[in-house]
Design a protein around this motif. Sequence first.
Motif, PDB file in Angstrom:
ATOM      1  N   ALA A 140       0.827  -1.211   0.000  1.00 47.99           N
ATOM      2  CA  ALA A 140       0.000   0.000   0.000  1.00 47.99           C
ATOM      3  C   ALA A 140       0.858   1.257   0.000  1.00 47.99           C
ATOM      4  N   ILE A 141       0.354   2.270  -0.688  1.00 49.03           N
ATOM      5  CA  ILE A 141       0.986   3.592  -0.724  1.00 49.03           C
ATOM      6  C   ILE A 141       0.020   4.574  -0.079  1.00 49.03           C
ATOM      7  N   ILE A 142       0.473   5.256   0.961  1.00 50.28           N
ATOM      8  CA  ILE A 142      -0.364   6.204   1.702  1.00 50.28           C
ATOM      9  C   ILE A 142       0.185   7.614   1.476  1.00 50.28           C
ATOM     10  N   PHE A 143      -0.697   8.541   1.175  1.00 50.58           N
ATOM     11  CA  PHE A 143      -0.300   9.898   0.854  1.00 50.58           C
ATOM     12  C   PHE A 143      -0.756  10.902   1.907  1.00 50.58           C
ATOM     13  N   ASP A 144       0.064  11.917   2.098  1.00 46.78           N
ATOM     14  CA  ASP A 144      -0.385  13.157   2.718  1.00 46.78           C
ATOM     15  C   ASP A 144      -1.294  13.836   1.697  1.00 46.78           C
ATOM     16  N   LEU A 145      -2.050  14.842   2.101  1.00 39.68           N
ATOM     17  CA  LEU A 145      -2.972  15.520   1.187  1.00 39.68           C
ATOM     18  C   LEU A 145      -2.449  16.889   0.745  1.00 39.68           C
ATOM     19  N   ASP A 146      -2.330  17.819   1.695  1.00 42.75           N
ATOM     20  CA  ASP A 146      -1.985  19.201   1.361  1.00 42.75           C
ATOM     21  C   ASP A 146      -0.557  19.316   0.843  1.00 42.75           C
ATOM     22  N   LYS A 169      -2.872  -0.968  -2.735  1.00 43.82           N
ATOM     23  CA  LYS A 169      -3.902  -0.286  -1.967  1.00 43.82           C
ATOM     24  C   LYS A 169      -3.446   1.161  -1.795  1.00 43.82           C
ATOM     25  N   LEU A 170      -4.376   2.096  -1.801  1.00 41.28           N
ATOM     26  CA  LEU A 170      -4.033   3.507  -1.647  1.00 41.28           C
ATOM     27  C   LEU A 170      -4.750   4.089  -0.432  1.00 41.28           C
ATOM     28  N   GLY A 171      -4.089   5.046   0.217  1.00 40.35           N
ATOM     29  CA  GLY A 171      -4.689   5.700   1.369  1.00 40.35           C
ATOM     30  C   GLY A 171      -4.225   7.124   1.523  1.00 40.35           C
ATOM     31  N   ILE A 172      -4.873   7.823   2.418  1.00 41.70           N
ATOM     32  CA  ILE A 172      -4.527   9.211   2.757  1.00 41.70           C
ATOM     33  C   ILE A 172      -4.507   9.339   4.268  1.00 41.70           C
ATOM     34  N   ILE A 173      -3.501  10.025   4.785  1.00 45.40           N
ATOM     35  CA  ILE A 173      -3.508  10.517   6.166  1.00 45.40           C
ATOM     36  C   ILE A 173      -3.367  12.022   6.081  1.00 45.40           C
ATOM     37  N   THR A 174      -4.308  12.748   6.646  1.00 48.00           N
ATOM     38  CA  THR A 174      -4.243  14.201   6.549  1.00 48.00           C
ATOM     39  C   THR A 174      -4.583  14.872   7.870  1.00 48.00           C
ATOM     40  N   ASP A 175      -3.747  15.841   8.238  1.00 43.15           N
ATOM     41  CA  ASP A 175      -4.015  16.692   9.396  1.00 43.15           C
ATOM     42  C   ASP A 175      -4.880  17.873   8.973  1.00 43.15           C
ATOM     43  N   GLY A 176      -5.359  18.591   9.965  1.00 41.75           N
ATOM     44  CA  GLY A 176      -6.171  19.776   9.692  1.00 41.75           C
ATOM     45  C   GLY A 176      -7.556  19.602  10.283  1.00 41.75           C
ATOM     46  N   PHE A 177      -8.273  20.707  10.382  1.00 46.51           N
ATOM     47  CA  PHE A 177      -9.610  20.671  10.965  1.00 46.51           C
ATOM     48  C   PHE A 177     -10.533  19.798  10.125  1.00 46.51           C
ATOM     49  N   LEU A 178     -11.315  18.963  10.787  1.00 46.33           N
ATOM     50  CA  LEU A 178     -12.058  17.891  10.149  1.00 46.33           C
ATOM     51  C   LEU A 178     -12.929  18.372   8.992  1.00 46.33           C
ATOM     52  N   VAL A 212      -9.098   6.575   4.060  1.00 47.73           N
ATOM     53  CA  VAL A 212      -8.780   7.988   4.272  1.00 47.73           C
ATOM     54  C   VAL A 212      -8.887   8.253   5.766  1.00 47.73           C
ATOM     55  N   VAL A 213      -7.774   8.630   6.366  1.00 51.36           N
ATOM     56  CA  VAL A 213      -7.752   8.909   7.805  1.00 51.36           C
ATOM     57  C   VAL A 213      -7.617  10.405   8.019  1.00 51.36           C
ATOM     58  N   PHE A 214      -8.655  10.996   8.588  1.00 50.81           N
ATOM     59  CA  PHE A 214      -8.620  12.399   8.998  1.00 50.81           C
ATOM     60  C   PHE A 214      -8.182  12.396  10.460  1.00 50.81           C
ATOM     61  N   SER A 215      -6.955  12.792  10.722  1.00 55.73           N
ATOM     62  CA  SER A 215      -6.422  12.659  12.081  1.00 55.73           C
ATOM     63  C   SER A 215      -7.206  13.466  13.103  1.00 55.73           C
ATOM     64  N   PRO A 245      -2.930   8.001  13.599  1.00 58.02           N
ATOM     65  CA  PRO A 245      -3.397   7.874  12.212  1.00 58.02           C
ATOM     66  C   PRO A 245      -2.701   6.768  11.421  1.00 58.02           C
ATOM     67  N   TYR A 246      -1.427   6.532  11.703  1.00 58.75           N
ATOM     68  CA  TYR A 246      -0.709   5.455  11.021  1.00 58.75           C
ATOM     69  C   TYR A 246      -1.266   4.096  11.455  1.00 58.75           C
ATOM     70  N   SER A 247      -1.546   3.975  12.748  1.00 61.70           N
ATOM     71  CA  SER A 247      -2.116   2.730  13.258  1.00 61.70           C
ATOM     72  C   SER A 247      -3.489   2.462  12.651  1.00 61.70           C
ATOM     73  N   LYS A 248      -4.288   3.522  12.472  1.00 61.28           N
ATOM     74  CA  LYS A 248      -5.624   3.372  11.893  1.00 61.28           C
ATOM     75  C   LYS A 248      -5.546   2.849  10.463  1.00 61.28           C
ATOM     76  N   VAL A 249      -4.545   3.307   9.718  1.00 61.44           N
ATOM     77  CA  VAL A 249      -4.347   2.808   8.357  1.00 61.44           C
ATOM     78  C   VAL A 249      -3.989   1.329   8.387  1.00 61.44           C
ATOM     79  N   MET A 250      -3.061   0.954   9.267  1.00 65.41           N
ATOM     80  CA  MET A 250      -2.633  -0.442   9.352  1.00 65.41           C
ATOM     81  C   MET A 250      -3.789  -1.354   9.751  1.00 65.41           C
ATOM     82  N   GLU A 251      -4.626  -0.872  10.659  1.00 61.73           N
ATOM     83  CA  GLU A 251      -5.784  -1.654  11.082  1.00 61.73           C
ATOM     84  C   GLU A 251      -6.778  -1.819   9.935  1.00 61.73           C
ATOM     85  N   ALA A 252      -7.030  -0.720   9.222  1.00 58.18           N
ATOM     86  CA  ALA A 252      -8.021  -0.749   8.137  1.00 58.18           C
ATOM     87  C   ALA A 252      -7.586  -1.652   6.992  1.00 58.18           C
TER      88      ALA A 252
END
Length: 240
Positions: free
Chosen positions: A4-10, A104-113, A132-135, A149-156
């Motif tokens: 899987a490759i997980i990306f930041d957003l901004d 598999k693709l994913g996103i982890i992104t900080d910032g207001f929900l 997609v994990v919104f921290s 957020p990294y753990s949530k991706v691994m679990e998902a």
Amino acid sequence: MIKAIIFDLDDTLFPESEFVKSGFMAVDNYLKQQGIVGFYREALYLFNQGTRGNIFNLALDQLKVDYDLDFISKLVAVYREHFPTIKLHEDAKWAIQYLKEKYKLGIITDGFLVTQKNKVKALGIAADFDVVVFSDTYGRENWKPSSVPYSKVMEALQLKGEQLIYVGDNPAKDFVTAKKMGWLTIQIKRKQGEYLNIEVSEEYQAHFVIESLFELKDLLLGLEKENKSKFEGAENAENV
């Protein structure tokens, strides 16, 4: 083997400056309803000059507008909650379509929900990602570099750290925890990135640095060959 490759957003998948300009325009339209004109011009000038954190106050000062904390808070809410006009980087468009055929693709992104959810909706990319994990879902204290957020991706995805890659742009927070959890990390260092000149210690640095997501193709092919060679070497050793 990478699964899987997980990306930041901004500033990884789209230019954050586009969101900033879109937000300034939303605030400008709100202020026009109050009879105040010129905000967009002043705010954008300040942003382009490198001002961060108090642009609203300084722009209103330039416009000779009286304001209090409640007024600033309202403008901040308009900015954060508006539905933005933004689009993916061209290399991000390519990367998503190329990579989703193999990983598999994913996103982890900080910032207001609400802000980050609106960005994902505006970009129209939710269907392209497996997770997609919104921290901010887990509280401000669990924004990166929190392990949550990294753990949530691994679990998902039901994957181990060594099966994951994180691609981000901010070495101050994107890579240090991912590395500790066994992920490979890649910094996208665009020529006009917000975090282009940040200097960090080795533990915060990514394993690889690229200037464009187009470079992911050759980088991943190289990693696959390396893993194949290691596997074949181990297999031969067992047969000796």
